[in-house]
Motif scaffolding. Structure first.
Motif, PDB file in Angstrom:
ATOM      1  N   ALA B  65       5.069  47.017  96.798  1.00  0.00           N
ATOM      2  CA  ALA B  65       6.158  46.070  97.041  1.00  0.00           C
ATOM      3  C   ALA B  65       7.141  46.032  95.881  1.00  0.00           C
ATOM      4  CB  ALA B  65       5.578  44.684  97.289  1.00  0.00           C
ATOM      5  N   HIS B  66       6.678  46.279  94.693  1.00  0.00           N
ATOM      6  CA  HIS B  66       7.546  46.195  93.520  1.00  0.00           C
ATOM      7  C   HIS B  66       8.006  47.558  93.027  1.00  0.00           C
ATOM      8  CE1 HIS B  66       5.642  42.033  92.600  1.00  0.00           C
ATOM      9  NE2 HIS B  66       6.660  41.940  93.417  1.00  0.00           N
ATOM     10  N   SER B  67       7.651  48.593  93.749  1.00  0.00           N
ATOM     11  CA  SER B  67       7.994  49.931  93.266  1.00  0.00           C
ATOM     12  C   SER B  67       9.499  50.173  93.305  1.00  0.00           C
ATOM     13  CB  SER B  67       7.260  50.997  94.078  1.00  0.00           C
ATOM     14  OG  SER B  67       7.561  50.859  95.445  1.00  0.00           O
ATOM     15  N   LEU B  68      10.237  49.345  94.047  1.00  0.00           N
ATOM     16  CA  LEU B  68      11.688  49.557  94.094  1.00  0.00           C
ATOM     17  C   LEU B  68      12.324  49.304  92.729  1.00  0.00           C
ATOM     18  CD1 LEU B  68      13.649  46.603  95.672  1.00  0.00           C
ATOM     19  CD2 LEU B  68      11.369  46.366  94.764  1.00  0.00           C
ATOM     20  N   PHE B  69      11.629  48.566  91.879  1.00  0.00           N
ATOM     21  CA  PHE B  69      12.197  48.294  90.563  1.00  0.00           C
ATOM     22  C   PHE B  69      12.069  49.489  89.621  1.00  0.00           C
ATOM     23  CE2 PHE B  69      10.963  43.912  91.913  1.00  0.00           C
ATOM     24  CZ  PHE B  69      12.254  43.469  92.091  1.00  0.00           C
ATOM     25  N   GLY B  70      11.298  50.480  90.027  1.00  0.00           N
ATOM     26  CA  GLY B  70      11.160  51.660  89.177  1.00  0.00           C
ATOM     27  C   GLY B  70      10.624  51.288  87.810  1.00  0.00           C
ATOM     28  N   ASN B  71      11.319  51.732  86.792  1.00  0.00           N
ATOM     29  CA  ASN B  71      10.867  51.443  85.426  1.00  0.00           C
ATOM     30  C   ASN B  71      11.656  50.292  84.807  1.00  0.00           C
ATOM     31  OD1 ASN B  71      13.264  52.707  85.182  1.00  0.00           O
ATOM     32  ND2 ASN B  71      12.654  54.104  83.547  1.00  0.00           N
TER      33      ASN B  71
END
Lengths: 291, 473
Positions: B65-71
């Motif tokens: 779910a939070h992978s859209l924030f990348g790094n």
């Protein structure tokens, strides 16, 4: 005892922790701080060696503390991580830590039997750092022992020049036999001359592990054969050569054992340094992003 | 034999007195490698920080779910918009420039407008304490049972006031198999609604005002739609999720596309998990058409309020009269076999409507076969009792029929043996435990329960902008 206490804390904590044991929980952080403190203490042994004259306790006690507290850091670090490698930095830290511990244990095991083995296998042991210098003097000794009965050897030009230079320097002359080359070769000295030039000299110029003189039994057989070829007056010189070769063999054995005995340090200490950097980075970043 | 080499003195003489002052390769290498050991990891960590790529220092990848924030760690770990956690606040205040970047509840609530769990909790855990991030591709909603048990294992110690638990049990729950009470269904609606456990005595009764006999409907050889002959109904002919709508076998007309407007009691985001409400037009009309007159065999009355049906009937008969004026002089036509005397077109229509309504509303095989009708004194049209069909029997939990679709419905719902509307066909806890137990299907609390109460429909228009989320220029 301390390890058992730590385990007694960890087991109920691990069983009750909702998300499993983690480094960020209070207990997990406690394990991490304890492990980090022990790792920092391990470096104090190095500092202790820098000031050997300070009255900081016996070196043996420090070494025991270094070993046992280092081993205690292993379960504490594992308890801190919950037996997981999470993240590149934490994984690198744990891997380096394990290698440091394993290299230390390896060195500890070697220290248990290699010194005794060295005293048996290399009775002519000398100071390791002086082995190249001592071998150099052996080469001069061998040359002088032969030249004293066979005359100056043009084939060993380097040794001859060095021998003459040393004999003109009283401070250095004390380190070698200081024999003068014979004006004329003694009768029947040709086998001795050939033995020196073809067998002894190459052996002394090599690493001491190759050639017929590298093996003690083969060297003994060569010596017996040589003595049969020489008149009795030359037996002392031949005996010197054989003894020099034996001493060179000892130094080769000593050098090899010494590298095993102390080589692990080249892995242990640098990785311990890397461990310290990774530990600081891990602690700072983990605390910064957790709290 | 030898003349020299046994001399220890000579051996000692060969040692250089200043040897220790000179560098030896072993010591030199030890220093060089140690410096490298200090420098290399330091350079690596510095490089990662300078590149602002802190994935290597994070304890693991973030959830899907939070992978859209990348790094972009500052999405959750930011300063100074996010206040430091309670633990770090004193230290942060003592510093000129706070550097504590722990993910706080405030950071979570920037995107997640999650409702509180209970207002009478003595202590509410932080978001991150339950939703553990940086553990890889996991679903953060799947919270450990131990988190719930921290309070529910000893509920009275963690509640400030009255505990809203049905009955006296359920106050020391250690898991589905340990202390979890029997399921409690909502019975009734409005102020009279109450939760009753399925094992209560007397057993809870379905108070829906619709007559239905499941056992009868599942018998073979039922009379189906005209021309279909005998049919064998299956559960899925009436109880369907949105994914199965195309499979309606006996519908008179194509089923409508479901929407929140069609199912106002369902929370839109959960619709796919639940069975859609049974609808007359899709699931009943095929076998139970609202026909009221042979002259209108293809035009059944709408399934609607009596007033709407009345207006429909008037319109139908008025239109009919336009093309069938001769009906006004045909006294023989009567729906109930009585002769009529037509005075006018309007009177004819009234008579026809009255007869049709009598058929629809008074015949026990028409509207009253399912609905409860009553007539106010002097009223012509009946009042239909609200059906009050519960959409969610267990609103304190959630269930996904989709993930259980491999099972026969009757494994959980005892419909074939149910002859009464009052029968509540919800499965009991033991039924779930046949699969959901230690060593079997997951029995964690979060499989069924949500910590954050859902107080209303989910807002589907979040209003956030992708570029802002991703911190794009």
């Amino acid at each position: 005892m301390l390890g058992a206490i730590a385990t007694a804390f960890y087991v109920p904590y691990a069983r009750q922790a909702p998300e499993g044991p983690r480094g960020s929980t209070a207990v997990g952080l406690g394990f991490g701080v304890a492990a980090a403190a022990l790792m920092a203490f391990e470096w104090l042994l190095n500092a202790r060696k820098r000031v050997p004259t300070w009255n900081l306790g016996k070196a043996e006690t420090w070494l025991k503390g270094h070993i046992w507290l280092g081993l205690l850091a292993v379960p504490l670090a594992l308890f801190h991580s919950g037996f997981h490698l999470r993240g590149t930095l934490a994984a690198a830290l744990m891997i380096v830590f394990v290698v440091v511990i394993l290299s230390g244990v390896f060195g500890l095991v070697l220290q248990q039997f290699l010194p005794r083995l060295m005293s048996l296998a290399a009775p002519g042991e000398t100071i390791y750092e002086q082995i190249p210098h001592v071998i150099e003097t052996l080469r001069l000794d061998a040359y002088e022992a032969v030249a004293a009965v066979c005359g100056a050897l043009a084939e060993a030009e380097g040794e001859r020049a060095e021998s003459e230079a040393i004999q003109s320097d009283p401070r250095r002359a004390r380190q070698v036999l200081g024999r003068r080359p014979a004006a004329a070769p003694a009768e029947g000295s040709a086998p001795l001359r050939r033995f020196y030039l073809e067998t002894v000299r190459p052996f002394l110029m090599g690493d001491g592990r190759h050639g017929p003189l590298a093996d003690a039994r083969q060297a003994e057989r060569l010596a017996q054969g040589l003595l049969r070829l020489l008149p009795p007056v030359l037996h002392d010189a031949a005996g010197d050569l054989i003894a020099i070769a034996a001493e060179r063999r000892d130094y080769a054995v000593q050098a090899r054992l010494h590298r095993w005995l102390h080589g692990w340090i080249l892995l242990h200490v640098p990785l311990a340094a890397a461990l310290l950097v990774l530990l600081v980075a891990h602690a700072v970043l983990a605390l910064r992003y957790t709290y | 034999m030898a003349t020299r080499l046994s001399s220890t003195k000579l051996r000692a003489k060969r040692i250089e007195l200043d040897y220790f002052a000179r560098r030896h390769p072993l010591r030199t290498w030890r220093v060089v490698l140690s410096l490298a050991g200090l420098a290399l990891p330091g350079l690596w960590v510095t490089r990662e920080l300078v590149r602002n790529d802190q994935r290597s220092v994070e304890p693991g990848p973030v959830s899907v779910a939070h992978s859209l924030f990348g790094n972009r760690c500052t999405a959750c770990h930011s300063e100074p918009a996010v206040q430091p956690t309670a633990a770090a606040a004193p230290l942060a205040r003592s510093l000129d420039h706070p550097r504590w970047l722990g993910a706080t509840d405030a950071a979570c609530r920037r995107c997640h407008d999650a409702a509180d769990h209970e207002t009478n909790q003595t202590d509410a855990p932080s978001c991150a304490s339950c939703h553990t991030e940086h553990r890889g591709q996991r679903v953060l909603r799947q919270v450990s049972t131990a988190r719930c048990v921290q309070c529910h294992g000893e509920l009275e110690a963690h509640a400030r006031s009255l505990i809203r638990v049905v009955g006296s049990d359920g106050r020391a729950v250690q898991g589905l198999a340990d202390g979890h009470p029997e399921f409690a269904v909502w019975v009734g609606r409005g102020p009279e609604a109450s939760r009753v456990r399925l094992d209560a005595t007397p057993a809870p009764a379905d108070r829906a005002q619709v007559r239905l006999n499941h056992e009868l409907h599942l018998k073979p050889g039922l009379r189906g739609p005209a021309g279909a002959g005998g049919v064998q109904l299956a559960c899925g002919d009436c109880h369907q999720g949105p994914m199965a709508l195309s499979g309606v076998r006996f519908a008179g007309t194509p089923p409508p596309v479901p929407s929140p407007g069609d199912a106002p009691d369902l929370i839109p985001a959960e619709e796919p998990s639940y069975m859609a409400p049974v609808r007359f037009v899709s699931h009943c009309a095929g076998c139970h058409p609202n026909t009221f007159d042979a002259r209108f065999a293809d035009l059944p009355a709408p399934h609607d309020r009596p007033e709407v049906i009345h207006a429909f009937l008037r319109g139908a008969y008025a239109n009919y009269l336009v093309t069938h004026a001769d009906e006004l002089v045909d006294p023989r036509r009567s729906l109930l076999g009585r002769e009529t005397t037509v005075q006018s077109a309007d009177a004819w229509v009234n008579d026809q409507v009255r007869e049709a309504e009598t058929l629809l509303f008074r015949d026990p095989k028409r509207c009253q076969e399912c609905h409860v009708l009553s007539w106010e004194p002097g009223a012509v049209l009946p009042t239909v009792a609200p059906t009050e069909l519960p959409v969610r029997w267990l609103p304190q939990s959630r269930f996904d029929h989709g993930t259980h679709r491999l099972l026969a419905c009757t494994e959980c719902h005892a419909a074939p043996a149910s002859e009464r509307t009052e029968d509540i066909l919800m499965p009991r806890r033991a039924t779930c435990q046949r699969c959901h137990h230690a060593g079997g299907a997951s029995d964690r609390c979060s499989e069924c329960h949500t910590y954050h109460g859902v107080t209303g429909p989910v807002e589907m228009n979040g209003g956030r902008v992708i570029a802002r989320l991703l911190d794009e220029p």
